[in-house]
Design a protein around this motif. Structure first.
Motif, PDB file in Angstrom:
ATOM      1  N   THR A 217      14.578  27.362  -3.727  1.00 59.86           N
ATOM      2  CA  THR A 217      14.612  27.130  -5.164  1.00 59.86           C
ATOM      3  C   THR A 217      15.745  26.161  -5.443  1.00 59.86           C
ATOM      4  OG1 THR A 217      13.866  29.373  -5.581  1.00 59.86           O
ATOM      5  CG2 THR A 217      14.791  28.173  -7.435  1.00 59.86           C
ATOM      6  N   ALA A 218      15.449  25.051  -6.123  1.00 61.18           N
ATOM      7  CA  ALA A 218      16.475  24.072  -6.450  1.00 61.18           C
ATOM      8  C   ALA A 218      16.408  23.743  -7.924  1.00 61.18           C
ATOM      9  CB  ALA A 218      16.290  22.816  -5.611  1.00 61.18           C
ATOM     10  N   GLY A 219      17.466  23.157  -8.425  1.00 63.18           N
ATOM     11  CA  GLY A 219      17.460  22.734  -9.816  1.00 63.18           C
ATOM     12  C   GLY A 219      18.638  23.267 -10.600  1.00 63.18           C
ATOM     13  N   CYS A 220      19.524  24.020  -9.941  1.00 67.09           N
ATOM     14  CA  CYS A 220      20.714  24.529 -10.600  1.00 67.09           C
ATOM     15  C   CYS A 220      21.814  23.480 -10.481  1.00 67.09           C
ATOM     16  CB  CYS A 220      21.159  25.835  -9.933  1.00 67.09           C
ATOM     17  SG  CYS A 220      22.679  26.516 -10.618  1.00 67.09           S
TER      18      CYS A 220
ATOM     19  N   ASN B  51      16.831  30.922   1.374  1.00 68.15           N
ATOM     20  CA  ASN B  51      16.836  32.231   2.024  1.00 68.15           C
ATOM     21  C   ASN B  51      17.953  33.133   1.500  1.00 68.15           C
ATOM     22  OD1 ASN B  51      14.660  31.498   3.751  1.00 68.15           O
ATOM     23  ND2 ASN B  51      16.106  30.416   5.078  1.00 68.15           N
ATOM     24  N   GLY B  52      18.123  33.101   0.182  1.00 71.03           N
ATOM     25  CA  GLY B  52      19.088  33.988  -0.445  1.00 71.03           C
ATOM     26  C   GLY B  52      20.508  33.483  -0.484  1.00 71.03           C
ATOM     27  N   GLN B  53      20.755  32.304   0.090  1.00 69.19           N
ATOM     28  CA  GLN B  53      22.098  31.754   0.090  1.00 69.19           C
ATOM     29  C   GLN B  53      22.135  30.462  -0.719  1.00 69.19           C
ATOM     30  OE1 GLN B  53      23.270  31.333   4.210  1.00 69.19           O
ATOM     31  NE2 GLN B  53      24.141  33.398   4.243  1.00 69.19           N
ATOM     32  N   SER B  54      23.156  30.319  -1.545  1.00 71.64           N
ATOM     33  CA  SER B  54      23.305  29.124  -2.369  1.00 71.64           C
ATOM     34  C   SER B  54      24.057  28.060  -1.590  1.00 71.64           C
ATOM     35  CB  SER B  54      24.066  29.464  -3.660  1.00 71.64           C
ATOM     36  OG  SER B  54      24.223  28.308  -4.450  1.00 71.64           O
ATOM     37  N   LYS B  55      23.538  26.835  -1.613  1.00 69.40           N
ATOM     38  CA  LYS B  55      24.202  25.754  -0.910  1.00 69.40           C
ATOM     39  C   LYS B  55      24.084  24.471  -1.725  1.00 69.40           C
ATOM     40  CE  LYS B  55      22.247  24.085   2.752  1.00 69.40           C
ATOM     41  NZ  LYS B  55      21.622  23.943   4.086  1.00 69.40           N
ATOM     42  N   VAL B  56      25.075  23.603  -1.605  1.00 67.18           N
ATOM     43  CA  VAL B  56      25.074  22.322  -2.302  1.00 67.18           C
ATOM     44  C   VAL B  56      24.191  21.346  -1.519  1.00 67.18           C
ATOM     45  CG1 VAL B  56      26.481  20.348  -3.022  1.00 67.18           C
ATOM     46  CG2 VAL B  56      27.352  22.677  -3.295  1.00 67.18           C
TER      47      VAL B  56
END
Length: 223
Positions: free
Chosen positions: A3-6, A119-124
């Motif tokens: 999921t992207a877009g934040c 996979n549940g982890q936020s990354k830049v």
């Protein structure tokens, strides 16, 4: 799961990944620039002539023919690399040296990162800035997912809020994807020159142009 877009404002904790994104985003243009330069008819002709000279001087040596032709290709690659390496070095010692002060500390500038949930982890996975210098990078696995467009819109919305009438960007000619993206949003080319701030012979041999594009944030046409 992706999921992207934040989009979030740059934070000091993002520094390491942002610097890595920036370096990779600049240097990735070296190979496209090299292949584009190497395929130019003039350079193809020089490479073939040198290969023939090597073949003759080496007493019908295919190895020497390859060596002479490769020397020309190596020179072109060096020129391309020096142009982008030089640009990256200048930026890392100026505006990118202190993002907090040069972007977030200036009310007319800003710096954002794009975060993805993998996979549940936020990354830049991307970044965009607007100020005295503007930068935009999205990592390869997350390209062609509309993320570049979202980042561009973020910067354009910021400029509209600040009341800018016109935006001006310089993009190197091998960055065809970036140029196409900006044109999609209404940017138009106004100038093209070879002043890459590198040795002028590097720019001439690499055949890299700087494309000057503009965007009118608010229409100045009479109603």
């Amino acid at each position: 799961m992706f999921t992207a877009g934040c989009h979030a404002e740059y934070r000091p904790s993002d520094e390491h990944v942002v610097m890595s994104l920036f370096r990779d985003g600049i240097l990735e243009h070296v190979y496209p620039a090299f292949f584009k330069a190497m395929s130019h008819p003039d350079h193809v002709g020089v490479a073939l002539s040198l290969s023939m000279a090597g073949y003759v001087l080496g007493g019908s040596s295919y190895f020497q023919a390859l060596l002479f032709g490769s020397a020309w290709a190596g020179l072109l690659y060096y020129c391309c690399h020096e142009i982008y390496e030089g640009y990256m070095t200048r930026r890392l010692s100026t505006d990118m040296a202190d993002i907090q002060a040069n972007y977030l500390g200036n009310p007319d500038s800003s710096f954002w990162v794009a975060e993805a949930d993998a996979n549940g982890q936020s990354k830049v996975v991307g970044m965009v800035s607007y100020g005295e210098m503007s930068h935009a990078v999205v990592v390869f696995p997350w390209r062609r997912r509309n993320l570049g467009s979202q980042l561009t819109l973020k910067a354009l919305d910021f400029c509209k809020e600040r009341g800018y009438a016109r935006l001006i960007l310089d993009v190197s000619s091998p960055q065809t994807a970036a140029i196409s993206l900006y044109q999609k949003f209404g940017f138009v080319q106004t100038e093209c020159h070879r002043n890459t701030h590198a040795n002028r012979w590097f720019s001439k041999l690499a055949r890299i142009n700087v494309v000057h594009i503009q965007f009118h944030v608010f229409s100045t046409k009479p109603h």
